[in-house]
Design an enzyme around this catalytic site. Structure first.
Site, short mmCIF file in Angstrom:
data_model
loop_
_atom_site.label_atom_id
_atom_site.label_comp_id
_atom_site.label_asym_id
_atom_site.label_seq_id
_atom_site.Cartn_x
_atom_site.Cartn_y
_atom_site.Cartn_z
N ARG A 1 0.88 -1.19 0.00
CA ARG A 1 0.00 0.00 0.00
C ARG A 1 0.91 1.22 0.00
O ARG A 1 1.04 1.91 1.01
CB ARG A 1 -0.94 -0.01 1.21
CG ARG A 1 -1.91 -1.17 1.20
CD ARG A 1 -3.13 -0.90 2.05
NE ARG A 1 -2.83 -0.73 3.45
CZ ARG A 1 -3.77 -0.53 4.39
NH1 ARG A 1 -5.04 -0.48 4.04
NH2 ARG A 1 -3.44 -0.39 5.65
N ASP B 1 -2.15 2.82 8.14
CA ASP B 1 -3.33 3.63 7.88
C ASP B 1 -3.87 4.30 9.14
O ASP B 1 -4.98 4.80 9.15
CB ASP B 1 -4.43 2.78 7.24
CG ASP B 1 -4.84 1.60 8.11
OD1 ASP B 1 -4.17 1.34 9.12
OD2 ASP B 1 -5.82 0.91 7.76
N ASP C 1 -1.81 -8.53 17.84
CA ASP C 1 -1.99 -7.52 18.89
C ASP C 1 -2.58 -8.14 20.15
O ASP C 1 -2.21 -7.76 21.27
CB ASP C 1 -2.87 -6.39 18.37
CG ASP C 1 -4.09 -6.90 17.62
OD1 ASP C 1 -4.29 -8.13 17.57
OD2 ASP C 1 -4.84 -6.08 17.07
N ARG D 1 -10.65 -13.76 15.69
CA ARG D 1 -10.16 -13.22 16.95
C ARG D 1 -10.82 -13.90 18.15
O ARG D 1 -10.20 -14.04 19.21
CB ARG D 1 -10.37 -11.70 16.98
CG ARG D 1 -9.52 -10.99 15.93
CD ARG D 1 -9.82 -9.52 15.84
NE ARG D 1 -9.09 -8.70 16.78
CZ ARG D 1 -7.82 -8.31 16.63
NH1 ARG D 1 -7.15 -8.70 15.58
NH2 ARG D 1 -7.24 -7.54 17.53
#
EC number: 2.4.1.223
Length: 921
Positions: A674, A748, A835, A878
C-alpha cells in the site's frame, strides 16, 4: 500706364475715375478661372482615372487585377488579408505590452539579485556563527569528558588468562566431599569477559556412549548445537561437559570401566576440575550409578542424590527429561481455573518394603504423644491419610497399593503406579498432589520424587512435599515455597487443615507460578540444559550473553521528496510539543548492570515477588539484555510539575523532564503493498518531536517500486525486508531499534502529533505496560461457554491494540523468543491476532492492564482503503485466538480496567507564574 493701372488695382480701383471697371473686370476673371478649374477637375480627372483603371483591368495577368469586377473567392481573399492586418496590429500591441513587462521583470530581477547577494552574505555570517557554536560545543564536550574522566576510574578489560593444559598447581581439598567452588573450581579459566565458553564432549567418541539412551542422547546433541555458550575450542573453555546417562540396563558399563573412561578424557587434568557430569533421567526407575564412581572435582548434575554424595552449591539437582524429543502439547494441559478441583489431594504409590499393620500405626502415634518418636513416619502418614479419606469431609483419593505392577524404585522410596497418562488424568482432577519423600533420610532426592514433581507441575496440581530434607531441582535458585508446599513429615496430622485454609487467590498464584516454572525450567531438553548452564554461570558471577537481535536487511530506496505538512496533523497553535531533533538520533542509554546484576541480585532476580513477572526477564534461555532489560529505568509514578526541569505551563510543553529528561522513541510501521497509504502516513510524521527513526517493516515479497520517492521527514527511514509475510514481524527486535520506547503503528492509522506526544509522556510513567489509543475488551459468552473479542465502545477495556501503541522493546524479545511458539503459529495461520497475543503476554508478565490514552476509539485515516478488520471473518478469528491463547497460558491473563488518561491540561496554555498543575488528570 500699366504700372499706374496696377497701382490703382492695389489701391482698390481708386484714382483717375477707372477704379470700378477694373474691379468688375477682376471679379469676372476670378470667376472664369474658378469655373475652368472646376471643369477640369470634374471632367478630365474622372476620364483619366477611368481610362487608367480600364487599362489595368484589361491586363493579361488577371491575378494582378485590383479594380474591376471580382469573383466570390477573390472577395474572400480580401477579407483574409484584412483579418491578417488586424492580427498584425493586435500582435504588435501585445509585443509592445510584453516589452513593457520584460523591462519591468528585468528591473525586478535586478532587485532580487541584490537581495540574493544580501542573503548570501547573511548565510556566510550564519555559517561563521554556526562554526563558532560547534567549536564551543566541542570544547564543552571535551571539558565534560575530562571532568568525567577525573571523577570516574579508568577501567579496561583484564588480560584473558589461558592456563596450561596440564595444571598441577591447583590446591587439593582433603576430600572430594568437601568440594565447593572456592577449592574445586578454577576461576582463572572463566574471566568475567570470557562469555562463559562451554566445551561439550562427543559421547560417541567413548565406549560408554553406546550405552546411552538414544532419545536422551539425540535431544542433548540437538540442544548443544543451538546453545550460544557452546564452543568447539576446548583450549578457551570455562566448563567441560560430558553426558553419561541415562544408561540402558543391558549394556550398562561397570562402575570401574566408566570411571576409567572419565579419567581418560583429554581435558580431565588428573582431577576433573571445571568438568560437569550430566546424567539425565527419562524414567522414574533411573539408578544412581555414579554413586560408586570417583568423580574428583567434577560437578554432577542428576536427579538422584544421597547426602554423602550431594555437595550443596557445587552439584546440581536437575529435573527429569520427560519430553526428550517433543514439545509439550499445550492443548492437552488443563486450564488453571477453576481453582478447586474434584479431589482436594491425591496420592498413588506403593512402598516395596512391607508395611506395618494399622495397630502398629496407632501405637506409633500414641508413642509419639508420650514423647517417643516413631521409627518410620511413613506408617503414620498412611494412617492419617486413610483417616482423612474415610472422614468424607473432602473428596480425597489415596492409594498405597498399585493395581498393577509398580515401577522399579530405590529402597524406602514410594514407587509410581500405572502409566504416565493414567497418573496425569488423576492429577488433572486434584487440587494438590502429595509427594512423600523416601523413608531413608540419606536419600535427599530421587528420580521418582522428581518425576512426581514434574507431573504435578505439568497439569497444575500444587505439589505438597512431605519431607523438609528434600533437595528439589534447582533449589538454590528457585523459591519453591511460591509454587509448592514443603511440610515436615511430623506435621502430617495438620496437612488436611493446612490445605483447606489456603485461599483461592493463593492457590491460583501458586498454580500459575508452578506452571511458569515447568514451562521455563522443566518442559524441554533446551530448558533443562540452559538452566544447568545458567546456574553455573550465575554461581561464578559471569554475566549472561546478550540476547540476539534480528538483523535488519535494508531495502534500498530513494528519498528526497519534501514531506508536506498536514494541517490536521501539525496545527498545534502556539503549543510547543517538543524539540524536533536536528542532531543525529539519540539512542537510549545502554544497560550497564550486567556485572552488578550477577553479583548483587542473583536470588532476587530469579525468584523475587509472587508471580512470573520478575522471573521471565531472567530465564536461562532469555539472558539479560544489554540495553533493553531496564524495565523501570526512568521515572515512574505521577510526578507534580514544576519541581523539576519540566517547569510549568510552557516549559512543561517543551521538556520531557522526569528522571530521564532526554529520550526518543522509534516508530515501527508494518505495511503490505500500500505504497500511497504508506507515503501519506510517513509524511504525517514530518516534524514529530522526540522521533528517533522510522522502521518500515516491508511485509510483501514484492519490493517497492523503483521510481517510488520516499518523503524526507527529518529522521532516518529504514525499510526492512522480511523473510515471509507474517504479522509476527511487527514485534521482531530489530537491531535498528536503538530506543527503549517503540511506537507500533499501522500504515493507515491517523494520529495527531499532540496525541502521539501525550501517549509518549504517559508511557514514560508506566514503562512496563502497553500505552496506546484503540481500546478493546474480552467478554465471557455464557451460552457457548467461551471467550469473545469485543470492539464496541465501552468505558471498560482489557486490551490496547498495537496498531497505535507504545511498548518497551524488551517485550519484543519476549514475544519473539520466549512466548510459546504455538501462539506465533496461530498468528501466522490466521494472519491475525498478533496484537491480542502481545496484550496476553504483557498482562501475563506484569499482572497489570494496559493504559488507554485519549477518548478516541478508532484512528483510521479518511479515504484509506478498507482494512481487513472490516471483514466479518476477522472477528470470528479473533474469538478463536482468544480461546486458544487461554488454553496455552492455562488461564485468562487479561485484566479489566476503567482507567483512562486524557490530555485535559496537556494543551492548556498557562502563564509561567501560575499555580502548578499535575501532569495527568
Amino acid at each position: 500706364e500699366l504700372m499706374t493701372g496696377y497701382t490703382m488695382l492695389r489701391n482698390g480701383g481708386v484714382g483717375n475715375g477707372g477704379q470700378p471697371w477694373v474691379l468688375r473686370w477682376s471679379s469676372r476673371i476670378r470667376l472664369t478661372w474658378l469655373s475652368f478649374t472646376l471643369f477640369i477637375i470634374l471632367v478630365f480627372f474622372p476620364l483619366i482615372a477611368h481610362y487608367y483603371l480600364t487599362t489595368i483591368d484589361d491586363a493579361d495577368d488577371a491575378g494582378k487585377r485590383i479594380f474591376g469586377p471580382r469573383t466570390g473567392n477573390e472577395l474572400c481573399e480580401v477579407k483574409h488579408v484584412q483579418d491578417l492586418c488586424r492580427i498584425r496590429e493586435s500582435v504588435s500591441e501585445e509585443l509592445l505590452q510584453l516589452e513593457a513587462k520584460r523591462q519591468e521583470l528585468n528591473s525586478e530581477i535586478a532587485k532580487l539579485n541584490l537581495k540574493i547577494e544580501a542573503c548570501k552574505k547573511s548565510i556566510e555570517n550564519a555559517k561563521q556563527d554556526l562554526l563558532q557554536l560547534k567549536n564551543v560545543i566541542s570544547q564543552t564536550e571535551h571539558s565534560y569528558k575530562e571532568l568525567m574522566a577525573q571523577n570516574q576510574p579508568k577501567l579496561s578489560l583484564p588480560i584473558r588468562l589461558l592456563p596450561d593444559k596440564d595444571d598441577v598447581t591447583f590446591p587439593l581439598p582433603k576430600s572430594n566431599r568437601n568440594c565447593r567452588l572456592h577449592n574445586c573450581f578454577d576461576y582463572s579459566r572463566c574471566p568475567l569477559t570470557s562469555g562463559f565458553p562451554v566445551y561439550v564432549y562427543n559421547s560417541d567418541d567413548y565406549p560408554f556412549g553406546s550405552s546411552l539412551d538414544p532419545l536422551i542422547k539425540q535431544a542433548f546433541e540437538a540442544t548443544v548445537r543451538t546453545n550460544v555458550y557452546v564452543t568447539e575450542n576446548a583450549n578457551i573453555a570455562c566448563v567441560y561437559i560430558i553426558l553419561v546417562g541415562e544408561m540402558q540396563e543391558p549394556v550398562m558399563p561397570k562402575p570401574t570401566e566408566l570411571e576409567q573412561q572419565l579419567h581418560s578424557l583429554p581435558y580431565w587434568r588428573t582431577d576433573g576440575h571445571n568438568h560437569l557430569i550430566i546424567s539425565l533421567s527419562r524414567k522414574s526407575e533411573t539408578q544412581n550409578f555414579i554413586y560408586n564412581i570417583s568423580t574428583g572435582r567434577a560437578m554432577i548434575a542428576q536427579s538422584t542424590f544421597y547426602d554423602v554424595q550431594y555437595r550443596p552449591g557445587f552439584d546440581i539437582v536437575v529435573s527429569p527429561l520427560v519430553h526428550a524429543m517433543s514439545e509439550p502439547n499445550f492443548l492437552e494441559i488443563p486450564p488453571q481455573v477453576p481453582v478447586k478441583r474434584k479431589y482436594l489431594f491425591s496420592f498413588q504409590g506403593e512402598k516395596i518394603e512391607s508395611l506395618r499393620s494399622s495397630l502398629q500405626e496407632v501405637r506409633s502415634f500414641e508413642e509419639e504423644i508420650e514423647g517417643n518418636a516413631p521409627a518410620d513416619y511413613d506408617d503414620r502418614i498412611i494412617t492419617t491419610l486413610k483417616a482423612v479419606q474415610d472422614s468424607k469431609l473432602d473428596f480425597v483419593l489415596v492409594e498405597f497399593t498399585c493395581k498393577n505392577q509398580p515401577k522399579a524404585s530405590l529402597p524406602t522410596e514410594w514407587a509410581l503406579c500405572g502409566e504416565r497418562d493414567d497418573r496425569l488424568e488423576l492429577l488433572k482432577l486434584s487440587t494438590f498432589a502429595l509427594i512423600i519423600t523416601p523413608g531413608d533420610t540419606h536419600l535427599v532426592i530421587s528420580a521418582g520424587c522428581a518425576m512426581r514433581l514434574f507431573e504435578a507441575l505439568e497439569v497444575g496440581a500444587i505439589p505438597v512435599v512431605l519431607g523438609e530434607q528434600v533437595q528439589l531441582p534447582y533449589n538454590d535458585v528457585i523459591r519453591w515455597n511460591e509454587a509448592a508446599l514443603i511440610i515436615p513429615k511430623p506435621r502430617i496430622t495438620e496437612v488436611h487443615f493446612l490445605l483447606r485454609s489456603i485461599s483461592d487467590n493463593d492457590l491460583l498464584a501458586m498454580r500459575r507460578q508452578g506452571r511458569f516454572l515447568w514451562e521455563t525450567y522443566f518442559s524441554t531438553s533446551d530448558n533443562v540444559f540452559s538452566t544447568v548452564l545458567a546456574i553455573i554461570r550465575t554461581r561464578i558471577q559471569i554475566p549472561a550473553a546478550p540476547i540476539r537481535e534480528e538483523t535488519a536487511v535494508e531495502i534500498p530506496h530513494r528519498s528526497g521528496k519534501a514531506a508536506g505538512t498536514d494541517p490536521n496533523m501539525a496545527d498545534n497553535g502556539d503549543l510547543d510539543l517538543g524539540p524536533v531533533e536536528t542532531e543525529p538520533p539519540y539512542a537510549s542509554p545502554k544497560y550497564l548492570r550486567n556485572f552488578t546484576l550477577t553479583a548483587m541480585d542473583i536470588y532476587r532476580n530469579w525468584n523475587s515477588a509472587p508471580g512470573p513477572f520478575h522471573l521471565f526477564p531472567y530465564t536461562p534461555f532469555d539472558p539479560v539484555l544489554p540495553s533493553e532489560a531496564k524495565f523501570l529505568g526512568s521515572g515512574t509514578g505521577f510526578r507534580p510539575i514544576g519541581g523539576g526541569a519540566g517547569g510549568s505551563g510552557k516549559e512543561f510543553q517543551a521538556a520531557l523532564g522526569g528522571n530521564v529528561p532526554r529520550e526518543q522513541f522509534t516508530v515501527v510501521m508494518l505495511t503490505y503493498e500500500r505504497e500511497e497509504v504508506l507515503m501519506n502516513s510517513l509524511e504525517r510524521l514530518n516534524g514529530l518531536p522526540y522521533l528517533n527513526k522510522v522502521v518500515v517493516v516491508w511485509n510483501s515479497p514484492k519490493l517497492p517500486s523503483e521510481d517510488l520517492l520516499w518523503p524526507d521527514i527529518g529522521v532516518p527511514i529504514m525499510v526492512v525486508r522480511t523473510e515471509k509475510n507474517s504479522l509476527n514481524n511487527r514485534f521482531l527486535p530489530w537491531d535498528e531499534i536503538e530506543t527503549e520506547a517503540i511506537l507500533s503503528i499501522d500504515d493507515d492509522a491517523h494520529l495527531r502529533h499532540d496525541e502521539i506526544m501525550f501517549g509518549f509522556r504517559v508511557w514514560r510513567e508506566a514503562r512496563d505496560r502497553i500505552v496506546g489509543f484503540p481500546g478493546r475488551y474480552h467478554a465471557w459468552d455464557i451460552p457457548h461457554q467461551s471467550w469473545l473479542y469485543n470492539s464496541n465502545y465501552s468505558c471498560e477495556l482489557s486490551m490496547v491494540l498495537t496498531g497505535a501503541a507504545f511498548f518497551h522493546k524488551y517485550y519484543a524479545y519476549l514475544y519473539s523468543y520466549v512466548m510459546p511458539q504455538a501462539i506465533r503459529d496461530m498468528v501466522d495461520e490466521y494472519i491475525n491476532c498478533e496484537d491480542i497475543a502481545m496484550n496476553f503476554l504483557v498482562s501475563h508478565l506484569t499482572r497489570k492492564p494496559p493504559i488507554k490514552v485519549t477518548s478516541r476509539w478508532t484512528f483510521r485515516c479518511p479515504g484509506c482503503p478498507q482494512a481487513l478488520s472490516h471483514d466479518d471473518s476477522h472477528f470470528h478469528e479473533r474469538h478463536k485466538c482468544i480461546n486458544f491463547f487461554v488454553k496455552v497460558y492455562g488461564y485468562m491473563p487479561l485484566l479489566y480496567t476503567q482507567f483512562r488518561v486524557d490530555s485535559v491540561l496537556f494543551k492548556t496554555r498557562l502563564p509561567h507564574d501560575k499555580t502548578k498543575c499535575f501532569k495527568f488528570i
